[in-house]
Design a protein around this motif. Structure first.
Motif, short mmCIF file in Angstrom:
data_model
loop_
_atom_site.label_atom_id
_atom_site.label_comp_id
_atom_site.label_asym_id
_atom_site.label_seq_id
_atom_site.Cartn_x
_atom_site.Cartn_y
_atom_site.Cartn_z
N TYR A 196 0.85 -1.19 0.00
CA TYR A 196 0.00 0.00 0.00
C TYR A 196 0.88 1.24 0.00
N PHE A 197 0.68 2.10 -0.98
CA PHE A 197 1.41 3.36 -1.07
C PHE A 197 0.52 4.47 -0.53
N ALA A 198 0.92 5.02 0.61
CA ALA A 198 0.15 6.06 1.29
C ALA A 198 0.79 7.42 1.06
N GLY A 199 -0.01 8.44 1.04
CA GLY A 199 0.52 9.79 0.91
C GLY A 199 -0.45 10.72 0.23
N PRO A 200 -0.13 11.98 0.24
CA PRO A 200 -1.01 12.98 -0.36
C PRO A 200 -0.86 13.12 -1.87
N ASN A 201 -0.13 12.19 -2.48
CA ASN A 201 0.13 12.29 -3.92
C ASN A 201 -1.15 12.37 -4.74
N ILE A 202 -2.22 11.83 -4.23
CA ILE A 202 -3.50 11.86 -4.94
C ILE A 202 -3.96 13.30 -5.23
N ILE A 255 4.23 1.76 2.30
CA ILE A 255 5.27 2.74 2.00
C ILE A 255 4.57 4.09 1.97
N ALA A 256 5.04 5.02 2.81
CA ALA A 256 4.32 6.28 2.99
C ALA A 256 5.17 7.48 2.63
N ASN A 257 4.54 8.43 1.96
CA ASN A 257 5.13 9.73 1.68
C ASN A 257 4.77 10.63 2.87
N LEU A 258 5.76 10.85 3.74
CA LEU A 258 5.53 11.67 4.93
C LEU A 258 6.17 13.04 4.81
N ASN A 259 6.41 13.48 3.58
CA ASN A 259 6.92 14.83 3.37
C ASN A 259 5.88 15.84 3.82
N PRO A 260 6.32 17.04 4.20
CA PRO A 260 5.35 18.07 4.59
C PRO A 260 4.32 18.30 3.48
N PHE A 261 3.08 18.51 3.92
CA PHE A 261 1.97 18.71 2.98
C PHE A 261 1.07 19.81 3.52
N ARG A 262 0.89 20.84 2.73
CA ARG A 262 0.05 21.98 3.13
C ARG A 262 0.46 22.54 4.49
N GLY A 263 1.75 22.67 4.68
CA GLY A 263 2.27 23.19 5.94
C GLY A 263 3.57 22.49 6.32
N ASN A 264 3.85 22.44 7.59
CA ASN A 264 5.11 21.89 8.07
C ASN A 264 5.04 20.43 8.49
N GLU A 265 3.88 19.80 8.36
CA GLU A 265 3.71 18.43 8.81
C GLU A 265 3.19 17.55 7.68
N PRO A 266 3.35 16.22 7.85
CA PRO A 266 2.80 15.32 6.82
C PRO A 266 1.27 15.35 6.79
N ASP A 267 0.72 14.82 5.74
CA ASP A 267 -0.73 14.70 5.60
C ASP A 267 -1.30 13.87 6.75
N SER A 268 -2.31 14.39 7.43
CA SER A 268 -2.87 13.71 8.61
C SER A 268 -3.47 12.35 8.26
N GLY A 269 -4.08 12.23 7.10
CA GLY A 269 -4.64 10.94 6.69
C GLY A 269 -3.56 9.90 6.50
N THR A 270 -2.43 10.30 5.95
CA THR A 270 -1.31 9.39 5.76
C THR A 270 -0.75 8.95 7.10
N VAL A 271 -0.63 9.88 8.04
CA VAL A 271 -0.13 9.55 9.37
C VAL A 271 -1.08 8.54 10.04
N PHE A 272 -2.38 8.74 9.90
CA PHE A 272 -3.35 7.80 10.45
C PHE A 272 -3.17 6.42 9.83
N GLU A 273 -3.03 6.36 8.50
CA GLU A 273 -2.85 5.08 7.82
C GLU A 273 -1.60 4.35 8.32
N CYS A 274 -0.53 5.09 8.57
CA CYS A 274 0.70 4.49 9.10
C CYS A 274 0.45 3.90 10.49
N GLY A 275 -0.23 4.65 11.34
CA GLY A 275 -0.54 4.16 12.67
C GLY A 275 -1.44 2.93 12.64
N TYR A 276 -2.39 2.93 11.74
CA TYR A 276 -3.29 1.79 11.58
C TYR A 276 -2.50 0.55 11.18
#
Length: 91
Positions: free
Chosen positions: A4-10, A62-83
């Motif tokens: 699963y490729f997670a991240g805000p790339n969509i 595999i997650a893209n945790l680069n900053p997104f819309r600010g100084n932090e990663p996408d919150s949805g991606t962070v949730f998916e990683c935790g899940y």
């Protein structure tokens, strides 16, 4: 093996190219990449459920945790990683 490729790339205009490139690079390694954007849906609850099911069926995330819309990663991606971590799936 499903990965699963997670991240805000969509949210980026080159998302289709991104998916195509990852599929090409993954094929020789017997990796089947899966992405949340391959599900055409508008309801955020159904999108979330679909993504959680994809993660459950995957051997790794595999997650893209680069900053997104600010100084932090996408919150949805962070949730998916935790899940995934909670399920014992490597991230």
């Amino acid at each position: 093996m499903k990965v699963y490729f997670a991240g805000p790339n969509i949210f980026y205009p080159d998302y289709v190219d991104y998916i195509t490139t990852l599929k090409q690079f993954s094929a020789p390694f017997d990796i089947e990449p899966v992405f949340s954007g391959e599900f055409i849906e508008k309801d955020p609850h159904r999108i979330a459920q679909f993504n959680l099911e994809l993660i459950k069926k995957s051997k790794m995330v595999i997650a893209n945790l680069n900053p997104f819309r600010g100084n932090e990663p996408d919150s949805g991606t962070v949730f998916e990683c935790g899940y995934a971590v909670a399920l014992g799936i490597p991230v």
